[in-house]
Write a protein that holds these residues in place. Sequence first.
Motif, PDB file in Angstrom:
ATOM      1  N   GLY A 155       0.772  -1.226  -0.117  1.00 16.88           N
ATOM      2  CA  GLY A 155       0.055  -0.024  -0.030  1.00 16.88           C
ATOM      3  C   GLY A 155       0.627   1.233   0.074  1.00 16.88           C
ATOM      4  O   GLY A 155       2.041   1.113  -0.563  1.00 16.88           O
ATOM      5  N   LYS A 156       0.111   2.463   0.711  1.00 14.50           N
ATOM      6  CA  LYS A 156       1.022   3.567   0.648  1.00 14.50           C
ATOM      7  C   LYS A 156       1.256   3.984   2.160  1.00 14.50           C
ATOM      8  O   LYS A 156       0.278   4.403   2.669  1.00 14.50           O
ATOM      9  N   PRO A 157       2.257   3.418   2.427  1.00 15.53           N
ATOM     10  CA  PRO A 157       2.650   3.733   4.078  1.00 15.53           C
ATOM     11  C   PRO A 157       2.873   5.206   4.470  1.00 15.53           C
ATOM     12  O   PRO A 157       3.315   6.231   3.597  1.00 15.53           O
ATOM     13  N   ASP A 158       2.480   5.681   5.600  1.00 15.99           N
ATOM     14  CA  ASP A 158       2.884   6.777   6.247  1.00 15.99           C
ATOM     15  C   ASP A 158       4.304   6.750   6.685  1.00 15.99           C
ATOM     16  O   ASP A 158       5.078   7.988   6.210  1.00 15.99           O
ATOM     17  N   VAL A 159       4.842   5.720   7.132  1.00 13.42           N
ATOM     18  CA  VAL A 159       6.297   5.746   7.789  1.00 13.42           C
ATOM     19  C   VAL A 159       6.888   4.399   6.916  1.00 13.42           C
ATOM     20  O   VAL A 159       6.357   3.295   7.016  1.00 13.42           O
ATOM     21  N   LEU A 160       8.006   4.455   6.330  1.00 16.44           N
ATOM     22  CA  LEU A 160       8.644   3.387   5.401  1.00 16.44           C
ATOM     23  C   LEU A 160       9.850   3.341   6.138  1.00 16.44           C
ATOM     24  O   LEU A 160      10.773   4.243   6.499  1.00 16.44           O
ATOM     25  N   ILE A 161      10.313   2.023   6.716  1.00 18.29           N
ATOM     26  CA  ILE A 161      11.592   1.841   7.288  1.00 18.29           C
ATOM     27  C   ILE A 161      12.125   0.943   6.184  1.00 18.29           C
ATOM     28  O   ILE A 161      11.746  -0.256   6.036  1.00 18.29           O
ATOM     29  N   VAL A 162      13.258   1.370   5.922  1.00 19.50           N
ATOM     30  CA  VAL A 162      14.107   0.736   4.751  1.00 19.50           C
ATOM     31  C   VAL A 162      15.498   0.662   4.949  1.00 19.50           C
ATOM     32  O   VAL A 162      16.144   1.715   5.265  1.00 19.50           O
ATOM     33  N   GLY A 163      15.999  -0.488   4.487  1.00 15.78           N
ATOM     34  CA  GLY A 163      17.616  -0.807   4.683  1.00 15.78           C
ATOM     35  C   GLY A 163      18.253   0.119   3.368  1.00 15.78           C
ATOM     36  O   GLY A 163      17.627   0.257   2.242  1.00 15.78           O
ATOM     37  N   LYS A 169      22.588  -8.276   1.019  1.00 16.07           N
ATOM     38  CA  LYS A 169      21.377  -8.604   1.261  1.00 16.07           C
ATOM     39  C   LYS A 169      20.424  -7.443   1.887  1.00 16.07           C
ATOM     40  O   LYS A 169      19.519  -7.326   2.774  1.00 16.07           O
ATOM     41  N   VAL A 170      21.139  -6.174   1.453  1.00 16.01           N
ATOM     42  CA  VAL A 170      20.275  -4.901   1.570  1.00 16.01           C
ATOM     43  C   VAL A 170      20.488  -3.906   0.636  1.00 16.01           C
ATOM     44  O   VAL A 170      21.396  -3.930  -0.170  1.00 16.01           O
ATOM     45  N   GLN A 192      19.874  -0.006   8.705  1.00 13.85           N
ATOM     46  CA  GLN A 192      20.878  -1.060   8.112  1.00 13.85           C
ATOM     47  C   GLN A 192      21.964  -0.526   7.445  1.00 13.85           C
ATOM     48  O   GLN A 192      22.332  -0.637   6.215  1.00 13.85           O
ATOM     49  N   TYR A 193      22.920   0.526   8.070  1.00  7.43           N
ATOM     50  CA  TYR A 193      24.008   1.007   7.558  1.00  7.43           C
ATOM     51  C   TYR A 193      25.086   1.401   8.680  1.00  7.43           C
ATOM     52  O   TYR A 193      24.741   1.074   9.876  1.00  7.43           O
ATOM     53  N   VAL A 194      26.257   1.587   8.368  1.00 10.20           N
ATOM     54  CA  VAL A 194      27.433   1.816   9.300  1.00 10.20           C
ATOM     55  C   VAL A 194      27.516   2.997   9.372  1.00 10.20           C
ATOM     56  O   VAL A 194      27.674   4.114   8.659  1.00 10.20           O
ATOM     57  N   SER A 195      27.552   3.712  10.812  1.00 10.15           N
ATOM     58  CA  SER A 195      27.736   4.887  11.178  1.00 10.15           C
ATOM     59  C   SER A 195      28.939   5.422  11.848  1.00 10.15           C
ATOM     60  O   SER A 195      29.248   6.375  12.290  1.00 10.15           O
ATOM     61  N   GLY A 196      29.796   4.366  12.111  1.00  6.63           N
ATOM     62  CA  GLY A 196      31.011   4.295  12.649  1.00  6.63           C
ATOM     63  C   GLY A 196      32.148   3.668  12.000  1.00  6.63           C
ATOM     64  O   GLY A 196      32.095   3.484  10.626  1.00  6.63           O
ATOM     65  N   PRO A 197      33.160   3.183  12.673  1.00  5.69           N
ATOM     66  CA  PRO A 197      34.153   2.381  12.028  1.00  5.69           C
ATOM     67  C   PRO A 197      33.460   1.179  11.422  1.00  5.69           C
ATOM     68  O   PRO A 197      32.523   0.516  12.160  1.00  5.69           O
TER      69      PRO A 197
END
Length: 242
Positions: A155-163, A169-170, A192-197
């Motif tokens: 559908g058409k989500p209000d909030v999408l959580i996406v890798g 696999k992302v 699902q992303y890297v924010s540091g080392p």
Amino acid sequence: MALAIRSLAALGGLALSLTAPGLPALANGGVTITSYGHSALLIQGGGASVLINPFRAVGCAAGLAEPRVNANVILASSRLLDEGAAVAGGTMLSSPGSYRLAGLRIEGIAVAHDRFGGRRFGKATLWRWKQGGLEFAHLGGTAAPLSAEDQVLLGKPDVLIVGVGGGAKVYDGAEAAAVVRQLAPRRVIPVQYVSGPTPKTCDLSSVEPFLKAMAGTPVKRVGRVLSLPAKLGNGLQIDVMR
């Protein structure tokens, strides 16, 4: 204060960690979302709590503190240790299907986990549900393009959580941006992303390629906790959590 927390917990069998933030959103409608890193989020609101993708501190999640919170429902993209580690309390769902739990109607949709029809990592599950007046779609664990049928089911989500971190696999930044345009949500929470080392065995990149692919879209860096009202304004915004 302790009495107030117990009273909230009693409504609808709500299971909350006493250390988890976000009680104002429960009282006023909408939701409060708490990030635990990688793709783990706790969403509280609408008389329920949903924990997404609790992880073991392995692979790309190495070095992160493992989520230790209670929730009514636990939604896992798969049973891989970085997406669906067992936690105490709550009902864990990782298989596609239709469910009714904690007053929520939850739909799980089967997709390939990777870009090769699931031949490398098998299947993953996309999740759709409504909580606190908001329609959610959770695509935190797939690199497969969405089919026309997937789009209809989500559908058409209000909030999408996406890798967005790429790897085997992302979705990478460009792929995630294409999914955002397909589903046209009002808010996007990249995960699902890297924010540091970068851990040695990790093939993910940072959130920046996704933000570059979404150039021109407002971006708000909200930290670890995000509160959303039940009614969102028009237009798209990216909420970067940490």
